[in-house]
Enzyme design. Structure first.
Site, short mmCIF file in Angstrom:
data_model
loop_
_atom_site.label_atom_id
_atom_site.label_comp_id
_atom_site.label_asym_id
_atom_site.label_seq_id
_atom_site.Cartn_x
_atom_site.Cartn_y
_atom_site.Cartn_z
N ASP A 27 0.86 -1.18 0.00
CA ASP A 27 0.00 0.00 0.00
C ASP A 27 0.91 1.24 0.00
OD1 ASP A 27 0.88 0.31 2.62
OD2 ASP A 27 -1.11 0.32 3.52
N HIS A 28 0.28 2.41 0.22
CA HIS A 28 1.06 3.65 0.19
C HIS A 28 2.14 3.68 1.28
CE1 HIS A 28 -2.36 4.06 2.88
NE2 HIS A 28 -1.68 4.96 3.55
N CYS A 54 3.00 -3.22 4.09
CA CYS A 54 2.19 -2.05 4.43
C CYS A 54 2.90 -1.34 5.58
CB CYS A 54 0.73 -2.45 4.76
SG CYS A 54 0.50 -3.50 6.20
N GLY A 55 2.20 -0.52 6.35
CA GLY A 55 2.87 0.19 7.43
C GLY A 55 3.40 -0.74 8.49
N THR A 56 2.55 -1.66 8.91
CA THR A 56 2.93 -2.60 9.97
C THR A 56 3.11 -4.03 9.47
OG1 THR A 56 0.61 -3.09 10.41
CG2 THR A 56 1.62 -1.31 11.71
N GLY A 57 2.55 -4.34 8.33
CA GLY A 57 2.51 -5.72 7.82
C GLY A 57 1.30 -6.49 8.34
N HIS A 90 8.28 -24.62 8.81
CA HIS A 90 7.22 -25.29 9.58
C HIS A 90 5.81 -25.00 9.07
CE1 HIS A 90 9.77 -25.95 13.50
NE2 HIS A 90 10.37 -26.41 12.40
N ASN A 91 5.55 -23.77 8.65
CA ASN A 91 4.17 -23.40 8.26
C ASN A 91 3.96 -23.41 6.75
OD1 ASN A 91 4.93 -20.82 10.53
ND2 ASN A 91 3.70 -22.59 11.11
N ARG A 150 5.99 -33.84 10.25
CA ARG A 150 4.92 -33.62 11.23
C ARG A 150 4.11 -32.36 10.97
NH1 ARG A 150 9.64 -31.78 12.99
NH2 ARG A 150 9.79 -29.93 14.34
N HIS A 151 4.68 -31.46 10.18
CA HIS A 151 3.99 -30.18 9.93
C HIS A 151 2.85 -30.33 8.93
CE1 HIS A 151 7.17 -28.49 12.28
NE2 HIS A 151 8.08 -28.97 11.44
N ARG A 210 -0.52 -30.61 10.59
CA ARG A 210 -0.97 -29.34 11.19
C ARG A 210 -1.51 -28.39 10.14
NH1 ARG A 210 4.44 -29.85 14.85
NH2 ARG A 210 3.60 -31.52 16.12
#
Ligand code: RB5
Length: 150
Positions: free
Chosen positions: A9-10, A66-69, A99-100, A133-134, A137
């Site tokens: 974003d901006h 973005c500003g914070t993500g 893992h994810n 194992r992931h 999940r």
């Protein structure tokens, strides 16, 4: 050629462009879904453009700024099959691939500087999902996506 999709974003487009130059210099084919100026805009639109491209197979990985993500990661995670992680440390950026099997890295331009942002990108793109194992999940996360009771 390795492909990756970028969006912002901006608040994040300047950092997104720094990341773009870095990835292009490393031989990546970068798809840029914008934004490309400081005009105030709505981050969910750019998160959605990027996620739809991942869903349609244009690329396996994306990066949103973005500003914070945080807003970007919230919007991205509403898309089926998208696993977005908002990171500001390299350990998390690496582990979220291992893992994810995260397919979208989100970061905040008001949180991380350019140097750390590049390190986050490197940690993310150079790590591979460990499976094992992931897998179970992640399939439980898919069950949640499908409205199944866990
Ligand atoms: C825009 O002002 C800001 O809210 C956005 O960049 C982001 O930080 C949202 O999470």
């Amino acid at each position: 050629m390795k492909k990756i999709i970028l969006g912002a974003d901006h608040g994040g487009y300047e950092l997104k462009n720094i990341i773009k130059s870095h990835l292009e210099s490393k031989g990546f084919d970068v798809i840029d879904v914008g934004t490309n100026d400081a005009q105030s805009c709505d981050y969910p639109i750019f998160a959605s453009r990027l996620c739809k491209k991942i869903q349609s197979g244009d690329s396996e990985l994306g990066i949103l700024v973005c500003g914070t993500g945080i807003g970007m990661s919230m919007a991205a995670n509403k898309h089926r099959g998208i696993r977005a992680a908002c990171c500001s440390d390299t350990f998390s950026a690496r582990l979220t691939r291992l893992h994810n099997n995260a397919n979208v890295l989100c970061m905040g331009a008001r949180v991380v500087g350019a140097g750390l942002a590049i390190d986050l990108v490197e940690a993310f793109i150079n790590a591979e999902f460990e499976g094992d194992r992931h897998i179970k999940r992640l399939s439980l996360i898919e069950d949640i996506e499908n409205g199944k009771e866990l």
